[in-house]
Motif scaffolding. Structure first.
Motif, PDB file in Angstrom:
ATOM      1  N   GLN A   1      -4.494  22.929  -2.035  1.00 21.16           N
ATOM      2  CA  GLN A   1      -4.827  23.495  -0.732  1.00 21.16           C
ATOM      3  C   GLN A   1      -3.798  23.080   0.322  1.00 21.16           C
ATOM      4  O   GLN A   1      -3.398  23.894   1.167  1.00 21.16           O
ATOM      5  CB  GLN A   1      -6.226  23.044  -0.321  1.00 21.16           C
ATOM      6  N   VAL A   2      -3.377  21.812   0.262  1.00 17.38           N
ATOM      7  CA  VAL A   2      -2.329  21.363   1.184  1.00 17.38           C
ATOM      8  C   VAL A   2      -1.043  22.138   0.942  1.00 17.38           C
ATOM      9  O   VAL A   2      -0.331  22.516   1.878  1.00 17.38           O
ATOM     10  CB  VAL A   2      -2.095  19.848   1.027  1.00 17.38           C
TER      11      VAL A   2
ATOM     12  N   ASP B   1       0.845  -1.186   0.000  1.00 22.68           N
ATOM     13  CA  ASP B   1       0.000   0.000   0.000  1.00 22.68           C
ATOM     14  C   ASP B   1       0.889   1.247   0.000  1.00 22.68           C
ATOM     15  O   ASP B   1       1.688   1.440   0.923  1.00 22.68           O
ATOM     16  CB  ASP B   1      -0.905  -0.015   1.235  1.00 22.68           C
ATOM     17  N   PRO B   2       0.787   2.111  -1.007  1.00 25.65           N
ATOM     18  CA  PRO B   2       1.672   3.289  -1.064  1.00 25.65           C
ATOM     19  C   PRO B   2       1.452   4.250   0.095  1.00 25.65           C
ATOM     20  O   PRO B   2       2.396   4.933   0.520  1.00 25.65           O
ATOM     21  CB  PRO B   2       1.319   3.938  -2.407  1.00 25.65           C
ATOM     22  N   GLU B   3       0.225   4.319   0.633  1.00 25.34           N
ATOM     23  CA  GLU B   3      -0.028   5.224   1.758  1.00 25.34           C
ATOM     24  C   GLU B   3       0.752   4.786   2.999  1.00 25.34           C
ATOM     25  O   GLU B   3       1.240   5.632   3.762  1.00 25.34           O
ATOM     26  CB  GLU B   3      -1.521   5.292   2.079  1.00 25.34           C
ATOM     27  N   LEU B   4       0.879   3.473   3.194  1.00 28.06           N
ATOM     28  CA  LEU B   4       1.670   2.980   4.337  1.00 28.06           C
ATOM     29  C   LEU B   4       3.144   3.358   4.172  1.00 28.06           C
ATOM     30  O   LEU B   4       3.798   3.776   5.135  1.00 28.06           O
ATOM     31  CB  LEU B   4       1.523   1.463   4.465  1.00 28.06           C
ATOM     32  N   THR B   5       3.646   3.218   2.956  1.00 27.62           N
ATOM     33  CA  THR B   5       5.030   3.608   2.697  1.00 27.62           C
ATOM     34  C   THR B   5       5.231   5.099   2.925  1.00 27.62           C
ATOM     35  O   THR B   5       6.238   5.532   3.503  1.00 27.62           O
ATOM     36  CB  THR B   5       5.418   3.250   1.254  1.00 27.62           C
TER      37      THR B   5
ATOM     38  N   ALA C   1      -0.002  12.145   2.424  1.00 24.99           N
ATOM     39  CA  ALA C   1      -0.424  10.747   2.434  1.00 24.99           C
ATOM     40  C   ALA C   1      -1.887  10.611   2.844  1.00 24.99           C
ATOM     41  O   ALA C   1      -2.651   9.830   2.251  1.00 24.99           O
ATOM     42  CB  ALA C   1       0.471   9.945   3.377  1.00 24.99           C
ATOM     43  N   GLU C   2      -2.296  11.361   3.860  1.00 27.75           N
ATOM     44  CA  GLU C   2      -3.693  11.298   4.300  1.00 27.75           C
ATOM     45  C   GLU C   2      -4.632  11.845   3.232  1.00 27.75           C
ATOM     46  O   GLU C   2      -5.738  11.315   3.037  1.00 27.75           O
ATOM     47  CB  GLU C   2      -3.850  12.071   5.601  1.00 27.75           C
TER      48      GLU C   2
ATOM     49  N   GLU D   1       5.503  16.265   9.222  1.00 30.97           N
ATOM     50  CA  GLU D   1       4.056  16.243   9.328  1.00 30.97           C
ATOM     51  C   GLU D   1       3.407  16.632   8.003  1.00 30.97           C
ATOM     52  O   GLU D   1       2.315  16.141   7.668  1.00 30.97           O
ATOM     53  CB  GLU D   1       3.602  17.194  10.432  1.00 30.97           C
ATOM     54  N   ASP D   2       4.068  17.505   7.242  1.00 33.65           N
ATOM     55  CA  ASP D   2       3.510  17.934   5.969  1.00 33.65           C
ATOM     56  C   ASP D   2       3.381  16.766   4.999  1.00 33.65           C
ATOM     57  O   ASP D   2       2.379  16.652   4.281  1.00 33.65           O
ATOM     58  CB  ASP D   2       4.391  19.029   5.352  1.00 33.65           C
TER      59      ASP D   2
END
Length: 273
Positions: free
Chosen positions: A190-191, A150-154, A171-172, A165-166
């Motif tokens: 926006q991020v 899962d790329p989000e976990l990486t 990722a979130e 944190e950025d």
């Protein structure tokens, strides 16, 4: 010459293998694989530990010649401290450069998404446009996604290792977009605006804290530098501290006070957001 080189290679390989069997593949608690990766060193923990041990042996020998047994012990103990300091400084510099690359990364990703590319294709395209450390971390995301992770976990692991944190927000945002849909390019824009505002505040804080950091570094390095200089210029003069019981007690007290003062100053000048 070739035989000597081969003998040295075999000896170093045997030493690395012995250390790796002792500390494991991931390394010990302090000089582990995660710490080396955060510092951008492409070395195995066992190789780095062998390098530190070799440096400690050389420093101990020089300390013994210059100041006797106590000097040998002190200089040998300084080597792992210097190694830890080098890793910390490299990791801090690498994390700072990583943070400065994030706004450009978001612009690149949003542009690729608006062009119709997928998220992984956008990451793959960004690898060729960025220098290290961003290119290395993006390569890790793409490569692990290709093997089914899962790329989000990486990405969350990278955010934790880089202390960003950025990047965790990115990722979130990608994870939420995958679950609920929507215009990911607009979300990343926006991020990016939020990250730019935070970066401006961080820059102002760093500028205000720069003088205090420089003063702290000078005060920490001054007693160590003076001791080494006196040990080289006049070993007999400073050698009394290493041979007399009162001198040894004074040295221990000075080291303890220096450690306490260093920790206190580091907490004073360290700003967390």
């Amino acid at each position: 010459m070739e035989s000597q080189h081969s003998l040295l290679t075999r000896f170093s390989g045997a030493a690395v293998g012995a250390v790796e069997r002792g500390v494991g593949f991931q390394g010990g608690r302090l000089f582990n694989r995660a710490a080396l990766q955060a510092a951008g060193l492409k070395m195995a923990p066992a190789e780095f530990l062998v390098l530190l041990l070799s440096g400690a042996v050389v420093a101990g020998f020089l300390g013994f010649v210059a100041m006797g047994p106590v000097g040998a012990i002190l200089l040998a103990l300084i080597v792992p401290i210097v190694g830890w300091a080098v890793l910390s400084m490299r990791a801090s510099k690498r994390r700072g450069f990583f943070d400065t690359q994030l706004p450009d990364l978001l612009m690149t990703l949003s542009g690729s998404l608006r062009a119709g590319h997928s998220v992984m294709r956008a990451f793959d395209s960004a690898i060729r446009e960025f220098e290290s450390p961003m290119s290395e971390e993006l390569s890790r995301i793409v490569n692990e996604a290709r093997v089914g992770r899962d790329p989000e976990l990486t990405m969350m692991e990278i955010a934790k290792r880089m202390g960003s944190e950025d990047f965790a927000w990115i990722a979130e945002a990608i994870l939420i977009n995958r679950e609920v849909g929507g215009d990911l390019a607009q979300v990343l824009d926006q991020v990016g605006e939020t990250i730019n505002e935070r970066a401006q505040i961080k820059g102002q804080v760093r500028a205000l804290a720069a003088e205090g950091k420089l003063s702290a570094y000078i005060l920490i390095a001054l007693p160590v530098g003076l001791s080494l200089m006196l040990g080289i210029i006049n070993p007999t003069y400073i050698g009394t501290l290493f041979t007399h019981i009162i001198g040894i007690f004074m040295l221990i007290t000075a080291v303890v006070m220096l450690i306490i003062g260093s920790i206190w100053m580091s907490r004073t000048i360290q700003i967390k957001f």
